[in-house]
Design an enzyme around this catalytic site. Structure first.
Site, PDB file in Angstrom:
ATOM      1  CD  GLU B  60      -1.635  -2.414   1.607  1.00  0.00           C
ATOM      2  OE1 GLU B  60      -0.321  -2.538   2.093  1.00  0.00           O
ATOM      3  OE2 GLU B  60      -2.371  -3.280   1.523  1.00  0.00           O
ATOM      4  CG  HIS B 129     -10.708  -6.620   7.485  1.00  0.00           C
ATOM      5  ND1 HIS B 129      -9.704  -6.892   8.228  1.00  0.00           N
ATOM      6  CD2 HIS B 129     -10.214  -6.800   6.230  1.00  0.00           C
ATOM      7  CE1 HIS B 129      -8.529  -7.562   7.693  1.00  0.00           C
ATOM      8  NE2 HIS B 129      -8.800  -7.313   6.326  1.00  0.00           N
TER       9      HIS B 129
END
Lengths: 315, 324
Positions: B60, B129
């Site tokens: 990322e 998440h």
């Protein structure tokens, strides 16, 4: 290469090394006078890397730099007026006085910015290389980083991606043996050639204080990257003569280390390639240019609040 | 009757933008081959080629940093970060690089990049998440943040984000991807920074965004049965947010509540409440209330998560306090 072009190159390289040296010496004076906001990281002793690498680049090639980026900006073509005005935080600066030492940038000349965050410039160079690749430009991107950045995980991510996508990017490590205040051998257990090999990336090492050698190696390596050969690493072994920042008392640094650095001075070595009259002529010109740019910056107006506040968004 | 699904609207926005502008590219984890974790990028590689639609490794920090460099060098990158929770690794590129460059470089450049991601709970996805981290980004000068709540907004805001010259974080919601509406006659590009009145009302205003609007609508329906008319504002855009629209609604109803799924403390609702307590003080007939998640990580267990997320009952309770 013919003799005439050899001489022309030696003059060009000496001029760049000298310009960076004299510019940073002038900055030290301006800092002591209190005219430079914040703190600055000088690259005295490392100028041959900037001069040699940029000599291999064209104006459309792009560069991301580090917190020690004055030399890279100057060698990539940033005008001295804009450079000094920026360092003094003036409206006529390259970034209109909003970036300062750690954020000198000249996008029109492919200088995508010095960077206050260690390793942060590397993925930006990758993205620039991706744009060159997708848009079919005959251009390469160069990510300059210090050996201190070898401890950042981002280096691995970037080497992996660069190889995976065969990006036209050259990683240039300015290995000066120091990461901030700690010698590199007390921070890093691996060598860059082995890391490069693990990623299938060519690694070339060069004496980073020999500007002719840096320029030759850089030209070779950049040519390969430009032809589509994928990423490469050029590791330049160089010397940080001063401390981490200007004014750093350098406690704990061995005086012998500083003496050894002086013996490897890239400026003296670049000068040795020239005749005395040649060198003297360049010195006179550079001295005058720096003096004029410093005078310009001293007289330049400060930035306007309204302009700065209105620049956060384009619309 | 044809319908438009939220994830298809997202897909169509990218396809239309890529067809209109050859400099728009898309990359991210599993966006090309797999078509995205929520299917929002399906088919785009076949349409636009492997050069413009790329799968990345799980890196990322590098891929968002790369978007910054690509944006500086002539591309308009869209990066998908499949869960907003993964943005933590990319924060330097977003906060120190993309957000700052225009100001820091004296307006030499802008950074036209889009980060598409999704937030939110309800699926038992747990603490890493399910977070709603939009306030982090809204707090950073130089970033724009939008949260589309329905398929038409998902299309219109994403198109706006892609043509916007500045970095925009587009935050979708995992619980919304499968939602659908009748295919609209037209799908306009929606301006960033404008709210929409979803339901007009005279008695109280509820400002919300994203998936939380569903609970708000349920609560408003219950209140309507009691003769209480709720005005619902979908903020759509978090940064900049539509201060004028909120103030105008407050001037009609004189009561204000802000509802979001994100943790209540230090959140978007706090900013709106503080501004309205200042510029809307004369309009207020009651304290401004917020409904958000409690100050704890998102739980996994269904029973806990149900209680953790704002629901119609919380909102009704707050509405009764507001109207008391």
């Amino acid at each position: 290469m013919g003799k005439t072009s050899d001489i022309a190159r030696a003059r060009r390289l000496y001029r760049t090394v000298l310009t960076i040296r004299r510019a940073e010496e002038a900055l030290a004076v301006l800092l002591a006078e209190g005219l430079i906001p914040g703190f600055i990281h000088l690259s005295i002793g490392q100028e041959a890397v900037a001069a040699g690498v940029m000599d291999a680049l064209t104006p459309v090639d792009t560069v991301t730099s580090t917190h020690r980026g004055h030399g890279h900006a100057i060698a990539k073509g940033m005008g001295l007026d804009a450079f000094f005005a920026e360092l003094l935080g003036r409206d006529s600066g390259a970034c209109r006085g909003r970036g300062g030492s750690m954020h000198v940038a000249d996008i029109s000349r492919g200088m995508l910015g010095a960077n206050g965050i260690v390793a942060a410039g590397m993925p930006i160079a990758l993205g620039s290389a991706l744009a060159h690749q997708i848009l079919g430009r005959d251009a390469v991107a160069v990510a300059i980083f210090g050996d201190g950045a070898m401890a950042e995980g981002l280096l691995h991510e970037c080497l992996n991606l660069a190889r995976l996508w065969n990006l036209p990017v050259l990683f240039v490590c300015e290995n000066n043996g120091w990461g901030e205040f700690l010698p590199t051998d007390r921070q890093i257990v691996f060598s860059l050639d082995k890391l490069a090999a693990a990623h299938g990336i060519a690694h070339v090492a060069v004496d980073g204080n020999d500007v002719a050698a840096v320029a030759s190696k850089a030209a070779e390596v950049v040519a390969g990257v430009r032809k589509g050969g994928g990423p490469a690493i050029l590791e330049c072994h160089t010397t940080r003569v001063g401390g981490h920042y200007e004014g750093d008392p350098q406690r704990g640094r061995d005086p012998a280390d500083r003496a050894a650095n002086a013996a490897r001075d890239p400026l003296i070595r670049a000068r040795a390639a020239l005749t005395e009259p040649d060198a003297a002529k360049i010195e006179a010109e550079v001295t005058a240019e720096i003096a004029a740019a410093v005078a310009f910056a001293r007289a330049a107006p400060p930035p306007k609040w309204e302009d700065a506040a209105a620049s956060v968004y384009t619309i | 009757m044809t319908e438009l699904r939220y994830n298809h609207a997202v897909n169509r926005a990218m396809a239309d933008a890529m067809a209109a502008d050859p400099t728009v590219v898309l990359f991210g984890e599993d966006v090309a081959g797999a078509g995205g974790v929520y299917g929002a990028t399906r088919g785009l590689r076949d349409k636009f080629g492997a050069d413009r639609v790329r799968d990345t490794p799980i890196s990322e920090a590098a891929i968002v940093g790369m978007a910054v460099g690509a944006a500086l060098s002539g591309l308009k990158p869209i990066v998908e970060i499949s869960f907003i929770d993964f943005m933590t690794f990319a924060m330097d590129a977003v906060v120190n690089q993309a957000a700052k460059m225009r100001t820091m470089f004296g307006a030499q450049c802008s950074v036209p990049m889009v980060l598409r991601t999704q937030h939110g709970g309800g699926a038992g996805s747990g603490p890493q998440h399910s977070q709603c981290l939009e306030a982090w980004f809204a707090h950073v000068p130089g970033l724009k943040v939008v949260c589309p709540a329905d398929p038409a907004s998902a299309y219109g805001l994403l198109r706006a984000a892609i043509v916007d010259p500045d970095p925009v974080i587009v935050i979708e919601h995992k619980a919304l991807y499968a939602t659908r509406v009748p295919e609209p006659d037209s799908l306009p590009i929606l301006p960033i920074g404008k709210a929409a009145v979803l339901r007009p009302g005279r008695d109280l205003t509820i400002v919300s965004y994203g998936a939380a609007l569903r609970a708000v609508s349920d609560a408003a329906a219950t209140l309507a049965k009691e003769g209480i008319e709720t005005e619902i504002l979908d903020l759509r855009s978090i940064q900049p947010w539509d201060e004028a629209a909120v103030l105008a609604s407050l001037a009609r109803t004189h009561r204000l509540m802000i509802v979001h799924e994100a943790v209540e403390a230090f959140g978007v609702g706090a900013e709106i409440a503080a501004r309205m307590a200042d510029i809307g003080f004369d309009e207020l007939d009651a304290p401004i209330l917020r409904v958000g998640a409690p100050f704890m990580p998102s739980p996994v267990a269904k029973a806990l998560e149900r209680r953790y997320m704002p629901n119609a009952d919380n909102i009704l309770a707050a509405a009764r306090r507001l109207l008391a």
